[in-house]
Design a protein around this motif. Structure first.
Motif, PDB file in Angstrom:
ATOM      1  N   GLY A   2     -25.518  13.523 -15.610  1.00 45.71           N
ATOM      2  CA  GLY A   2     -24.749  12.943 -14.344  1.00 45.71           C
ATOM      3  C   GLY A   2     -24.414  11.357 -14.277  1.00 45.71           C
ATOM      4  O   GLY A   2     -24.125  10.996 -15.140  1.00 45.71           O
ATOM      5  N   ARG A   3     -24.594  10.946 -13.011  1.00 39.57           N
ATOM      6  CA  ARG A   3     -24.228   9.579 -12.840  1.00 39.57           C
ATOM      7  C   ARG A   3     -25.421   8.526 -13.563  1.00 39.57           C
ATOM      8  O   ARG A   3     -26.635   9.194 -13.586  1.00 39.57           O
ATOM      9  N   CYS A   4     -24.867   7.581 -13.805  1.00 35.17           N
ATOM     10  CA  CYS A   4     -25.571   6.599 -14.577  1.00 35.17           C
ATOM     11  C   CYS A   4     -25.017   4.972 -14.438  1.00 35.17           C
ATOM     12  O   CYS A   4     -23.739   5.061 -14.222  1.00 35.17           O
ATOM     13  N   LEU A   5     -25.790   3.951 -14.515  1.00 30.70           N
ATOM     14  CA  LEU A   5     -25.277   2.761 -14.508  1.00 30.70           C
ATOM     15  C   LEU A   5     -25.171   2.237 -15.888  1.00 30.70           C
ATOM     16  O   LEU A   5     -26.401   2.344 -16.581  1.00 30.70           O
ATOM     17  N   ILE A   6     -24.126   1.509 -16.035  1.00 28.85           N
ATOM     18  CA  ILE A   6     -23.917   1.245 -17.606  1.00 28.85           C
ATOM     19  C   ILE A   6     -23.736  -0.309 -17.229  1.00 28.85           C
ATOM     20  O   ILE A   6     -22.876  -0.683 -16.541  1.00 28.85           O
ATOM     21  N   ALA A   7     -24.375  -1.399 -18.223  1.00 28.37           N
ATOM     22  CA  ALA A   7     -24.039  -2.676 -18.102  1.00 28.37           C
ATOM     23  C   ALA A   7     -22.776  -3.088 -18.737  1.00 28.37           C
ATOM     24  O   ALA A   7     -22.404  -2.437 -19.586  1.00 28.37           O
ATOM     25  N   ASN A   8     -21.963  -4.016 -17.731  1.00 27.59           N
ATOM     26  CA  ASN A   8     -20.565  -4.413 -18.267  1.00 27.59           C
ATOM     27  C   ASN A   8     -20.699  -5.637 -19.120  1.00 27.59           C
ATOM     28  O   ASN A   8     -19.884  -6.124 -19.630  1.00 27.59           O
ATOM     29  N   GLU A   9     -21.921  -6.367 -18.953  1.00 23.61           N
ATOM     30  CA  GLU A   9     -22.240  -7.522 -19.721  1.00 23.61           C
ATOM     31  C   GLU A   9     -23.726  -7.620 -20.077  1.00 23.61           C
ATOM     32  O   GLU A   9     -24.540  -6.915 -19.457  1.00 23.61           O
ATOM     33  N   THR A  10     -24.109  -8.613 -20.600  1.00 23.88           N
ATOM     34  CA  THR A  10     -25.484  -9.232 -21.082  1.00 23.88           C
ATOM     35  C   THR A  10     -26.196  -9.156 -19.584  1.00 23.88           C
ATOM     36  O   THR A  10     -25.663 -10.168 -19.239  1.00 23.88           O
ATOM     37  N   ILE A  11     -27.309  -8.679 -19.504  1.00 21.04           N
ATOM     38  CA  ILE A  11     -28.073  -8.842 -18.432  1.00 21.04           C
ATOM     39  C   ILE A  11     -29.482  -9.462 -19.017  1.00 21.04           C
ATOM     40  O   ILE A  11     -30.027  -8.629 -19.479  1.00 21.04           O
ATOM     41  N   TYR A  12     -29.884 -10.548 -18.417  1.00 17.11           N
ATOM     42  CA  TYR A  12     -31.149 -11.142 -19.192  1.00 17.11           C
ATOM     43  C   TYR A  12     -32.225 -10.959 -18.087  1.00 17.11           C
ATOM     44  O   TYR A  12     -32.270 -10.520 -16.844  1.00 17.11           O
ATOM     45  N   THR A  13     -33.476 -10.733 -18.933  1.00 19.26           N
ATOM     46  CA  THR A  13     -34.648 -10.709 -18.033  1.00 19.26           C
ATOM     47  C   THR A  13     -34.923 -11.509 -17.095  1.00 19.26           C
ATOM     48  O   THR A  13     -34.642 -12.543 -17.056  1.00 19.26           O
ATOM     49  N   PHE A  62     -36.337  -3.897   3.785  1.00 18.84           N
ATOM     50  CA  PHE A  62     -35.675  -2.641   3.302  1.00 18.84           C
ATOM     51  C   PHE A  62     -34.619  -2.870   2.286  1.00 18.84           C
ATOM     52  O   PHE A  62     -33.933  -2.177   1.511  1.00 18.84           O
ATOM     53  N   ILE A  63     -34.501  -4.216   1.983  1.00 20.33           N
ATOM     54  CA  ILE A  63     -33.348  -4.708   1.194  1.00 20.33           C
ATOM     55  C   ILE A  63     -34.003  -4.357  -0.311  1.00 20.33           C
ATOM     56  O   ILE A  63     -34.980  -4.986  -0.682  1.00 20.33           O
ATOM     57  N   LEU A  64     -33.268  -3.249  -0.946  1.00 21.51           N
ATOM     58  CA  LEU A  64     -33.875  -3.331  -2.294  1.00 21.51           C
ATOM     59  C   LEU A  64     -33.024  -4.238  -3.661  1.00 21.51           C
ATOM     60  O   LEU A  64     -31.961  -4.387  -3.587  1.00 21.51           O
ATOM     61  N   SER A  65     -33.904  -4.884  -4.316  1.00 21.88           N
ATOM     62  CA  SER A  65     -33.575  -5.490  -5.415  1.00 21.88           C
ATOM     63  C   SER A  65     -33.782  -4.836  -6.705  1.00 21.88           C
ATOM     64  O   SER A  65     -34.873  -4.506  -6.793  1.00 21.88           O
ATOM     65  N   LEU A  66     -32.817  -4.702  -7.731  1.00 24.67           N
ATOM     66  CA  LEU A  66     -32.876  -4.168  -9.063  1.00 24.67           C
ATOM     67  C   LEU A  66     -33.024  -5.395  -9.831  1.00 24.67           C
ATOM     68  O   LEU A  66     -32.312  -5.913 -10.137  1.00 24.67           O
ATOM     69  N   LYS A  67     -34.333  -5.610 -10.439  1.00 21.95           N
ATOM     70  CA  LYS A  67     -34.354  -6.780 -11.460  1.00 21.95           C
ATOM     71  C   LYS A  67     -34.679  -6.406 -12.728  1.00 21.95           C
ATOM     72  O   LYS A  67     -35.179  -5.127 -13.091  1.00 21.95           O
ATOM     73  N   ALA A  68     -33.890  -6.991 -13.816  1.00 19.18           N
ATOM     74  CA  ALA A  68     -34.132  -6.593 -15.267  1.00 19.18           C
ATOM     75  C   ALA A  68     -35.564  -7.079 -15.604  1.00 19.18           C
ATOM     76  O   ALA A  68     -35.941  -8.001 -15.455  1.00 19.18           O
ATOM     77  N   ILE A  69     -36.113  -6.246 -16.523  1.00 17.93           N
ATOM     78  CA  ILE A  69     -37.429  -6.575 -16.921  1.00 17.93           C
ATOM     79  C   ILE A  69     -37.427  -6.836 -18.647  1.00 17.93           C
ATOM     80  O   ILE A  69     -38.386  -7.088 -19.086  1.00 17.93           O
ATOM     81  N   GLU A  70     -36.337  -6.561 -18.989  1.00 18.98           N
ATOM     82  CA  GLU A  70     -35.736  -7.015 -20.454  1.00 18.98           C
ATOM     83  C   GLU A  70     -34.275  -7.308 -20.414  1.00 18.98           C
ATOM     84  O   GLU A  70     -33.786  -6.901 -19.726  1.00 18.98           O
ATOM     85  N   THR A  71     -33.964  -7.775 -21.506  1.00 18.21           N
ATOM     86  CA  THR A  71     -32.567  -8.007 -21.868  1.00 18.21           C
ATOM     87  C   THR A  71     -31.870  -6.750 -22.024  1.00 18.21           C
ATOM     88  O   THR A  71     -32.270  -5.942 -22.802  1.00 18.21           O
ATOM     89  N   ILE A  72     -30.793  -6.605 -21.222  1.00 19.01           N
ATOM     90  CA  ILE A  72     -29.832  -5.314 -21.218  1.00 19.01           C
ATOM     91  C   ILE A  72     -28.500  -5.663 -21.984  1.00 19.01           C
ATOM     92  O   ILE A  72     -27.787  -6.383 -21.258  1.00 19.01           O
ATOM     93  N   ASN A  73     -28.234  -5.074 -22.978  1.00 14.46           N
ATOM     94  CA  ASN A  73     -27.081  -5.592 -23.759  1.00 14.46           C
ATOM     95  C   ASN A  73     -25.852  -4.744 -22.975  1.00 14.46           C
ATOM     96  O   ASN A  73     -25.896  -3.517 -22.464  1.00 14.46           O
ATOM     97  N   GLN A  74     -24.588  -5.398 -23.303  1.00 14.39           N
ATOM     98  CA  GLN A  74     -23.179  -4.714 -22.571  1.00 14.39           C
ATOM     99  C   GLN A  74     -23.364  -3.465 -23.426  1.00 14.39           C
ATOM    100  O   GLN A  74     -23.578  -3.248 -24.419  1.00 14.39           O
TER     101      GLN A  74
END
Length: 402
Positions: free
Chosen positions: A18-29, A318-330
């Protein structure tokens, strides 16, 4: 609402997931991938019984860090650096002009937003009948859900109020129901309400119908038996837990404030550690003001037992933050873990038993694939832990609210 408005990711539709989020660029830890506001959120009903005090709209703590830690340790505690590191500003606090202490807010802005979104329909001062129905509903829900809670019936009620005040809200709600197949609805409701209370769903529906009107043209589809179960399924599957704490925020702020004074910071860390030990001893592990909300982007993120990001509430509201806990490749999928740390470290077999029971799927993440040949057994230690953590076994002792 996405507050960061960046293009680090896109929402894809996978035929299986179903729905999913895909990284458009490298996202760092350590990078914040996005921040968003909930479409609707609500505190848990047991908060008031346990004397947690937080904004009814955004869940910002209304007690000071000293008041927070004093209440939970049952000792008079004086903290250093409260002026610099405690964010509670009581001069801005405001009560609802209609119901007073029943609805308290951290600012006039939150009070106004609550009124615009739902409270003008739900303020108990509107009528004695409304007040009685709200009290009846909350009392029944608390009897069903001893703490720790996982959802609040008021989240459902606020959803209906938002629809009534703004019918276009139905379109936003549809994205949460689109990933729930009809066959899952009863299972999700069963998970949310439990074995012993399944038959009381109809009573909940009747009380909610009396709060509004079962003949209301806009709300009527949601107040039928199937419509009501669908709303329960939505909050059961998509409700994201929220936790805020004046004392925890003070501790984090002290780390930043004393970053250039390591000797003093070490003293504060020792004090903080000793107080957290005392909190755990006196009040258990339920130390936060807690609630749940519906978040558009968060609801698109799939589970992994070895996730690359985590949900956090850095602003202590109540503001939700999504933080990278490892490098996420494009091109890589952005994932979170639906399990707590204890469950995350258990065997593949145990994790999937839990996920299948509570989330209705079998995980196929990279960690599960790596462990696919592990024996399908649950250790005695894990089974003992399951029994001890089952809230149905000892509901009355689940939280110390004295």
């Amino acid at each position: 609402m996405n507050l960061t408005n960046n293009q680090k990711f896109s929402i894809n539709h996978d035929p299986i997931k179903g729905r999913c989020l895909i990284a458009n660029e490298t996202i760092y830890t350590g990078e914040i991938i996005f921040e968003e506001l909930p479409l609707v959120c609500s505190q848990f009903l047991w908060n008031a019984e346990c004397k947690y005090d937080a904004c009814q709209f955004c869940l910002t703590p209304l007690e000071t860090a000293e008041e927070n830690v004093t209440r939970l340790t049952k000792e008079q505690i004086q903290l250093p650096y409260v002026e610099q590191c405690c964010q509670t500003n009581k001069s801005k606090h405001i009560n609802c002009s209609g119901c007073g202490q029943n609805e308290r807010y951290c600012s006039i802005e939150c009070c106004q937003l609550a009124y615009e979104h739902y409270h003008q329909l739900l303020c108990p001062s509107r009528s004695k009948e409304l007040e009685n129905n709200l009290n009846k509903l909350c009392d029944l829900w608390k009897s069903i859900h001893y703490p720790p809670e996982t959802a609040s019936i008021m989240l459902l009620v606020k959803i209906l109020a938002r629809i009534k005040q703004d019918p276009t809200f139905i379109e936003k709600l549809q994205q949460f129901s689109s990933n729930i197949i009809v066959e899952q609805t009863d299972k999700l409701v069963h998970i949310l309400c439990g074995d012993k209370f399944h038959e009381q769903i109809e009573i909940l529906r009747q009380i909610v119908s009396e709060i509004f009107s079962p003949n209301d043209e806009i709300l009527q589809p949601f107040l039928t038996e199937n419509g009501f179960k669908s709303l329960l399924a939505i909050i059961g599957k998509n409700g994201q837990g929220i936790g805020t704490s004046a004392f925890s925020q003070w501790a984090k702020n002290c780390e930043q404030f004393l970053a250039n004074n390591p000797e003093e910071l070490d003293k504060i860390n020792q004090l903080t550690d000793s107080l957290f030990d005392k909190l755990d001893e006196i009040s258990g592990c339920f130390l936060n003001n807690e609630g749940s909300g519906l978040y558009e982007l968060q609801s698109c993120i799939n589970h992994s037992c070895q996730p690359n990001s985590e949900v956090c509430f850095l602003k202590n509201n109540f503001i939700l933050s999504l933080k990278a806990i490892e490098t996420i490749n494009q091109g890589e999928e952005i994932t979170i873990c639906y399990l707590d740390e204890c469950w995350q470290n258990r065997s593949r077999h145990s994790r999937n038993k839990y996920l299948q029971k509570n989330y209705l799927f079998i995980c196929q993440c990279r960690k599960c694939q790596q462990q696919i040949n592990d024996p399908d057994v649950t250790s005695d230690e894990e089974e003992d832990s399951d029994l001890q953590s089952n809230p149905d076994d000892d509901d009355d002792d689940a939280m110390n609210c004295d």
